[in-house]
Enzyme design. Structure first.
Site, mmCIF file in Angstrom:
data_model
loop_
_atom_site.group_PDB
_atom_site.id
_atom_site.type_symbol
_atom_site.label_atom_id
_atom_site.label_comp_id
_atom_site.label_asym_id
_atom_site.label_seq_id
_atom_site.Cartn_x
_atom_site.Cartn_y
_atom_site.Cartn_z
ATOM 1 N N LYS A 258 0.830 -1.199 0.000
ATOM 2 C CA LYS A 258 0.000 0.000 0.000
ATOM 3 C C LYS A 258 0.872 1.259 0.000
ATOM 4 C CE LYS A 258 -3.799 -1.914 2.823
ATOM 5 N NZ LYS A 258 -4.918 -1.685 1.910
ATOM 6 N N ARG A 332 -10.429 -11.410 1.592
ATOM 7 C CA ARG A 332 -11.276 -12.478 1.045
ATOM 8 C C ARG A 332 -10.561 -13.834 1.094
ATOM 9 N NH1 ARG A 332 -11.680 -8.919 -4.229
ATOM 10 N NH2 ARG A 332 -11.217 -7.435 -2.570
#
Length: 490
Positions: A258, A332
């Protein structure tokens, strides 16, 4: 001056006295009046009223009595919360009596949420300091002028939400997966009908939780898989409700790193885990008559010499192949194995997973709503109703197979990203094959009702409200607890 104070929510069409020397209408009339009724949460504070005490009168706004019940509850929260913010700024005030007659539950919730302010500053000493030898009492203690079970229940709702806020606020060097499990065990001490199980990575490997474990490879912090079992139903073998929470205690993005700006917010990427365990705590404290299973996969997502790489293909616990297109879509991956394990191991009638899953949900609904994707219209309606009652609101999002080509076109059965379009929808669709039991057999109802709640937007308040400071919100704890309370008719 005494250390005691009063909070009086004031309906401008009422003149009822709540106690001797406490007439909100009379007190309000002593202040300058405008042409319009003040907005809800407008406050007036009176000193030495009654003698040696402080009283804060807080407006309920115009036409309070004619409002719908859900609207009135939120007005009460705004009114009480605004008054608490006034009183907590005064040094010396310690005990606050609240006129909770308008809505005891909402008043209790607002008082305890408005008081909360996370800090690790050392002066004055912080109650959140993990090195404390003795606990520090809250700045204010509250009691209702009228005792009620509704007030007591509201206190439990708010304390549970505040616990979730604390778990999310604590930095990742303090709130590691191991520390998270230890804190949860401590919070549940002494509560009946509860069993807590903590699994390690060896156990997860034995269960073939390969998508979960793929996220653990870049960090030196040991991963954990936490289970909470609450058996509150009369029949301890009754089919349970299940909560699953994403527990990434820090998300750097892994190899798909990130940007540095704002990355510290990712200490709260275990918000799903924080909210489901805190909801379970409230449910257990209230001894609601239901069996509940809570599971949370806990790990950091870090770059490292053994970290999962973009393009790696992993075989999940249910046998499906998953291509990791982006290691920053790790939520996920940990959820998929956790959902499948929970659905197949415990056969719940309903499974709700909660996760700070996608930036796309922030674009869709901001921080106002939590996004809900569900295979069950009935479950959606129940969640929506609970969210409206607590003003911990949900917005239903599309769970449509038309999004499928975005995640089905790689070299594996599933790809963990599907591009920017409909990003929260493709994330939910990725999870769907792991919710075993949602597909109905011919002539039968589905064995499992499933909802996925994306809280990436609602996890943080960037602006204050009358009863919420900026920072981690702990949502949707109150909505989940209310959903269970209504489900059990308790």
């Amino acid at each position: 001056m005494s250390t005691s104070a009063y909070i009086l929510p004031f309906d401008h069409t009422s003149s009822a006295k709540v106690a001797e020397g406490l007439d909100a209408a009379e007190l309000w009339s002593l202040t300058p009046q405008g042409e319009k009724t003040p907005k809800a949460g407008t406050t007036r504070t009176f000193y030495n009223t009654p003698p040696s005490k402080v009283t804060t009168v807080s407006s309920l706004g115009d036409g309070f009595a004619s409002k719908k019940s859900e609207v009135k509850r939120e007005i009460v929260r705004k009114s009480v919360g605004s008054a608490v913010k006034v009183l907590k700024s005064y040094e010396g005030v310690k005990e606050v009596a609240v006129d909770a007659s308008a809505d005891p539950h909402a008043a209790a919730v607002a008082a305890h949420l408005a008081l909360y302010k996370f800090t690790l500053k050392t002066s004055p000493p912080s109650a959140f300091n993990p090195n404390l030898k003795e606990s520090i009492p809250d700045k204010l203690s509250f009691k209702p002028l009228q005792e009620s079970r509704d007030w007591d229940r509201g206190v439990i709702y708010a304390q549970a939400q505040n616990l979730a806020r604390t778990l999310m606020e604590l930095p990742a060097n303090i709130m590691t997966p191991t520390a998270f499990t230890e804190r949860v065990k401590k919070e549940f001490e002494g509560i009946p009908n509860v069993e807590i199980i903590v699994h390690d990575e060896v156990w997860a490997a034995q269960k073939n939780m390969n998508t979960f474990l793929s996220v653990t490879h870049g960090t030196s912090e040991p991963a954990k898989f936490l289970e909470i079992h609450y058996k509150g139903a009369a029949n301890k073998d009754e089919q349970p409700l299940a909560f699953v929470g994403k527990g990434i205690t820090f998300d750097s993005g892994g190899i798909s790193l990130k940007p540095g700006a704002g990355m510290k917010l990712m200490r709260g990427d275990m918000g799903g885990a924080a909210t489901v365990v805190s909801s379970a705590l409230a449910i257990a404290k209230l001894q609601l008559p239901i069996n509940l299973v809570v599971t949370t996969p806990l790990t950091e997502n870090m770059p490292g010499p053994s970290a999962t790489k973009p393009g790696d293909i992993i075989y999940a616990m249910n046998g499906k192949s998953v291509e990791v297109d982006n290691t920053d879509a790790e939520g996920r991956l940990v959820l998929s194995d956790a959902i499948y394990y929970t659905a197949t191991e415990y056969k719940p009638h309903t499974l709700i997973d909660v996760a700070t899953l996608t930036g796309a949900i922030v674009i869709a609904v901001g921080e106002v709503y939590s996004g809900v994707f569900s295979t069950s219209d009935e479950l959606w309606q129940q969640l929506h109703a609970a969210g409206e009652i607590e003003y911990d609101r949900f917005w239903r999002m599309p769970l449509d197979d038309e999004f499928g080509p975005q995640i089905h076109s790689s070299n594996a059965d599933l790809q963990n990203t599907g591009g920017r379009p409909g990003g929260s929808c493709t994330a939910a669709l990725f999870l769907k094959p792991f919710a075993e039991g949602i597909e109905a057999k011919e002539g039968e109802e589905p064995a499992l009702r499933w909802a996925h709640i994306d809280i990436a937007g609602s996890m943080e308040a960037t602006r204050t409200s009358p009863y919420q400071e900026t920072g981690m919100t702990g949502r949707p704890v109150r909505a989940l607890v209310e959903y269970v309370r209504r489900l059990t008719n308790a």
